[in-house]
Design a protein around this motif. Structure first.
Motif, PDB file in Angstrom:
ATOM      1  N   ILE A  23      -9.866   4.294  15.256  1.00 50.22           N
ATOM      2  CA  ILE A  23      -9.590   3.290  14.275  1.00 50.22           C
ATOM      3  C   ILE A  23      -9.455   4.307  13.181  1.00 50.22           C
ATOM      4  N   TYR A  24      -7.446   4.410  12.927  1.00 51.43           N
ATOM      5  CA  TYR A  24      -7.003   5.257  12.289  1.00 51.43           C
ATOM      6  C   TYR A  24      -6.521   4.022  11.168  1.00 51.43           C
ATOM      7  N   THR A  25      -6.015   5.181  10.058  1.00 57.57           N
ATOM      8  CA  THR A  25      -5.214   4.432   8.407  1.00 57.57           C
ATOM      9  C   THR A  25      -3.810   4.688   9.422  1.00 57.57           C
ATOM     10  N   ASN A  26      -2.943   3.242   9.588  1.00 60.05           N
ATOM     11  CA  ASN A  26      -1.557   3.620   9.457  1.00 60.05           C
ATOM     12  C   ASN A  26      -0.173   3.766   8.503  1.00 60.05           C
ATOM     13  N   LEU A  27      -0.061   4.950   8.000  1.00 63.19           N
ATOM     14  CA  LEU A  27       0.410   5.447   7.544  1.00 63.19           C
ATOM     15  C   LEU A  27       1.772   4.970   7.212  1.00 63.19           C
ATOM     16  N   GLN A  28       2.416   3.766   8.102  1.00 59.27           N
ATOM     17  CA  GLN A  28       3.589   3.222   8.473  1.00 59.27           C
ATOM     18  C   GLN A  28       3.477   1.925   7.143  1.00 59.27           C
ATOM     19  N   PHE A  29       1.608   1.855   7.406  1.00 57.42           N
ATOM     20  CA  PHE A  29       1.713   0.340   6.422  1.00 57.42           C
ATOM     21  C   PHE A  29       2.044   1.407   4.703  1.00 57.42           C
ATOM     22  N   TYR A  30       1.328   2.384   4.466  1.00 60.97           N
ATOM     23  CA  TYR A  30       0.870   2.424   3.321  1.00 60.97           C
ATOM     24  C   TYR A  30       2.500   3.310   2.744  1.00 60.97           C
ATOM     25  N   ARG A  31       3.348   3.768   3.125  1.00 60.12           N
ATOM     26  CA  ARG A  31       3.779   4.799   2.874  1.00 60.12           C
ATOM     27  C   ARG A  31       4.678   4.183   1.467  1.00 60.12           C
ATOM     28  N   GLN A  32       4.693   2.740   0.899  1.00 57.32           N
ATOM     29  CA  GLN A  32       5.186   2.650  -0.063  1.00 57.32           C
ATOM     30  C   GLN A  32       4.196   2.736  -1.214  1.00 57.32           C
ATOM     31  N   TRP A  33       3.319   2.971  -1.163  1.00 58.09           N
ATOM     32  CA  TRP A  33       1.737   3.293  -1.846  1.00 58.09           C
ATOM     33  C   TRP A  33       2.270   4.473  -2.156  1.00 58.09           C
ATOM     34  N   ILE A  34       2.202   5.156  -1.024  1.00 53.79           N
ATOM     35  CA  ILE A  34       2.220   7.193  -1.577  1.00 53.79           C
ATOM     36  C   ILE A  34       3.878   7.029  -2.425  1.00 53.79           C
ATOM     37  N   ASP A  35       4.583   6.382  -1.926  1.00 52.98           N
ATOM     38  CA  ASP A  35       5.901   6.570  -2.480  1.00 52.98           C
ATOM     39  C   ASP A  35       5.770   6.124  -4.409  1.00 52.98           C
ATOM     40  N   LEU A  36       4.801   5.169  -4.411  1.00 51.14           N
ATOM     41  CA  LEU A  36       4.909   4.631  -5.916  1.00 51.14           C
ATOM     42  C   LEU A  36       3.819   5.448  -6.527  1.00 51.14           C
ATOM     43  N   LYS A  37       2.696   6.384  -6.077  1.00 51.86           N
ATOM     44  CA  LYS A  37       2.345   6.896  -6.350  1.00 51.86           C
ATOM     45  C   LYS A  37       2.710   8.639  -6.912  1.00 51.86           C
ATOM     46  N   LEU A  38       3.512   8.755  -6.330  1.00 58.72           N
ATOM     47  CA  LEU A  38       3.887  10.231  -6.293  1.00 58.72           C
ATOM     48  C   LEU A  38       4.864   9.926  -7.509  1.00 58.72           C
ATOM     49  N   ARG A  39       6.164   9.064  -7.451  1.00 60.27           N
ATOM     50  CA  ARG A  39       6.972   8.710  -8.241  1.00 60.27           C
ATOM     51  C   ARG A  39       7.032   8.357 -10.120  1.00 60.27           C
ATOM     52  N   GLU A  40       5.553   7.662  -9.602  1.00 61.60           N
ATOM     53  CA  GLU A  40       4.621   7.734 -11.348  1.00 61.60           C
ATOM     54  C   GLU A  40       4.271   8.745 -11.621  1.00 61.60           C
ATOM     55  N   ARG A  41       4.896   9.763 -10.931  1.00 63.74           N
ATOM     56  CA  ARG A  41       3.690  11.458 -11.517  1.00 63.74           C
ATOM     57  C   ARG A  41       5.276  12.425 -11.459  1.00 63.74           C
ATOM     58  N   GLU A  42       6.510  11.101 -11.634  1.00 60.78           N
ATOM     59  CA  GLU A  42       7.779  12.195 -11.614  1.00 60.78           C
ATOM     60  C   GLU A  42       7.490  13.271 -10.169  1.00 60.78           C
ATOM     61  N   LEU A  43       7.310  12.842  -9.034  1.00 60.93           N
ATOM     62  CA  LEU A  43       7.399  14.121  -7.785  1.00 60.93           C
ATOM     63  C   LEU A  43       7.620  14.234  -7.493  1.00 60.93           C
ATOM     64  N   ASP A  44       8.881  14.826  -6.216  1.00 56.00           N
ATOM     65  CA  ASP A  44      10.299  14.618  -5.508  1.00 56.00           C
ATOM     66  C   ASP A  44       8.676  13.981  -4.033  1.00 56.00           C
ATOM     67  N   ILE A  45       9.245  12.898  -3.888  1.00 56.72           N
ATOM     68  CA  ILE A  45       9.468  12.950  -2.063  1.00 56.72           C
ATOM     69  C   ILE A  45       9.993  13.010  -1.071  1.00 56.72           C
ATOM     70  N   ARG A  46      11.281  13.701  -1.386  1.00 56.67           N
ATOM     71  CA  ARG A  46      12.430  14.108  -0.360  1.00 56.67           C
ATOM     72  C   ARG A  46      11.821  14.973   0.738  1.00 56.67           C
ATOM     73  N   HIS A  47      10.094  15.610   0.656  1.00 59.76           N
ATOM     74  CA  HIS A  47       9.568  16.942   1.425  1.00 59.76           C
ATOM     75  C   HIS A  47       8.992  15.953   2.637  1.00 59.76           C
ATOM     76  N   TYR A  48       8.707  14.425   2.485  1.00 59.21           N
ATOM     77  CA  TYR A  48       8.239  14.395   4.018  1.00 59.21           C
ATOM     78  C   TYR A  48       9.158  12.963   4.719  1.00 59.21           C
ATOM     79  N   MET A  49      10.396  13.329   3.903  1.00 61.37           N
ATOM     80  CA  MET A  49      11.102  11.918   4.394  1.00 61.37           C
ATOM     81  C   MET A  49      11.693  12.455   5.592  1.00 61.37           C
ATOM     82  N   VAL A  50      12.603  11.634   6.861  1.00 61.72           N
ATOM     83  CA  VAL A  50      12.994  11.710   7.709  1.00 61.72           C
ATOM     84  C   VAL A  50      14.541  12.116   7.618  1.00 61.72           C
TER      85      VAL A  50
END
Length: 355
Positions: A328-355
């Motif tokens: 069983i694996y944690t599905n990263l696609q399901f948590y993409r929005q949560w990850i984006d939110l946590k990094l944006r709240e801290r004014e961090l650049d999310i473009r490094h992992y964007m396709v």
């Protein structure tokens, strides 16, 4: 309106191999990395080191060659283009490196440059994946009992028993630990955590340190041939501590649900989109360490055979009997929005992992 603060992290640091005191392996000879011995060929102005081994080479580590003192070369410079790569890319300059007794079960140097080792004060905890120069992702199960100040991250690691790799690993202290607020062990849901290092000391992008892509929420992709890779706790203390690798395939939700109910989870198991199933031939890597967590499941980006995205993080192996395994694996696609939110709240650049 919120505006992201773009931080040019790749310009804040540079990586240089640390100088080593070469040891003698014969009269007027010393053990040096292959690239630093002028025994090879120049083709179109590029040097290709001689990687064959002789009796004298056996006096050196498998990453070294016994070289005449006068033939020793300075450490090669890093390619400048590595800081401009897109996520999920790999550098294959050093895929030839392999330990004695290599059985195709160990990852090669730089094969998965986002793979990160997570340590506590007591030692190795689990694996994770680098998604930006300041952010590593793993399972909450791995770090739930740890405080941020007790953790350290090591990126670019390969053989954890020595420091002879062509490019050095990088170690950083943890600034902040973010567990998903709804994480629970029973039932096992929302098993994900983001680990942040200080913005003024990011990981430096290099051939063995690169971020992996995260799948967009709506992306449809083929999980027919994926990989898992990470270190096993049982290997620590040995002469070679290399990350293992194994080939798996992901399952569609309906097949995953059916297999989960046939496993130890029982007929009432309720599968949801936050989980992902992956299976394949049984290997000691996934089934040999019951405490293993956070091992990344990496799948090719559609249309790119040699560029990868992070599909999941190992939450638990659920079936290791017989010839087939299931995890069983944690599905990263399901948590993409949560990850984006946590990094944006801290004014961090999310473009490094964007396709």
């Amino acid at each position: 309106m919120w505006l992201p603060k773009i931080v040019a992290l790749s310009l804040l640091c540079s990586v240089k191999p640390s100088p080593e005191a070469f040891r003698n392996c014969g009269q007027d000879k010393q053990c040096v990395p292959y690239e630093q011995c002028n025994e090879g060929l120049y083709v179109d102005g590029k040097f290709y080191a001689d990687r064959s081994r002789t009796t004298l080479d056996e006096n050196c580590h498998y990453m070294e060659k016994c070289c005449n003192n006068q033939d020793t070369l300075p450490a090669p410079l890093l390619p400048q283009e590595v800081q401009n790569w897109t996520c999920g890319g790999r550098h294959d300059l050093w895929y030839y490196l392999r330990p004695l007794g290599y059985k195709q079960q160990e990852a090669k140097f730089g094969e998965f440059p986002w793979l990160t080792a997570i340590y506590s004060k007591e030692g190795y905890l689990c694996s994770g994946a680098l998604i930006t120069p300041v952010a590593v992702i793993t399972t909450a199960h791995c770090v739930q009992n740890e405080k941020s100040e007790s953790l350290r991250l090591v990126a670019g690691e390969w053989d954890a028993a020595v420091e002879l790799e062509p490019q050095p690993h990088q170690e950083r202290s943890v600034m902040e630990l973010l567990l998903h607020p709804n994480y629970t062990q029973i039932p096992l849901v929302h098993n994900i955590a983001v680990i942040l290092v200080a913005q003024d000391s990011p990981f430096c992008l290099s051939p063995n340190v690169q971020p992996i892509c995260l799948p967009p929420p709506k992306m449809v992709y083929n999980y027919s041939q994926c990989y898992v890779s990470g270190w096993q706790r049982s290997d620590f203390g040995g002469k070679a501590i290399l990350p293992k690798r194994w080939t798996l395939y992901a399952l569609p939700p309906d097949q995953c649900r059916a297999k989960m109910r046939l496993s130890v989870l029982g007929r009432r198991h309720s599968h949801n989109e936050s989980l992902l199933c992956a299976g394949g031939d049984k290997g000691d890597f996934v089934c040999g360490d019951v405490e293993m967590a956070g091992v990344p499941l990496m799948c090719p980006l559609p249309g790119h055979d040699d560029r990868f995205l992070l599909a999941g993080l190992l939450a638990r192996p659920v079936r290791c009997d017989g010839t087939q395994l299931l995890g069983i694996y944690t599905n990263l696609q399901f948590y993409r929005q949560w990850i984006d939110l946590k990094l944006r709240e801290r004014e961090l650049d999310i473009r490094h992992y964007m396709v």
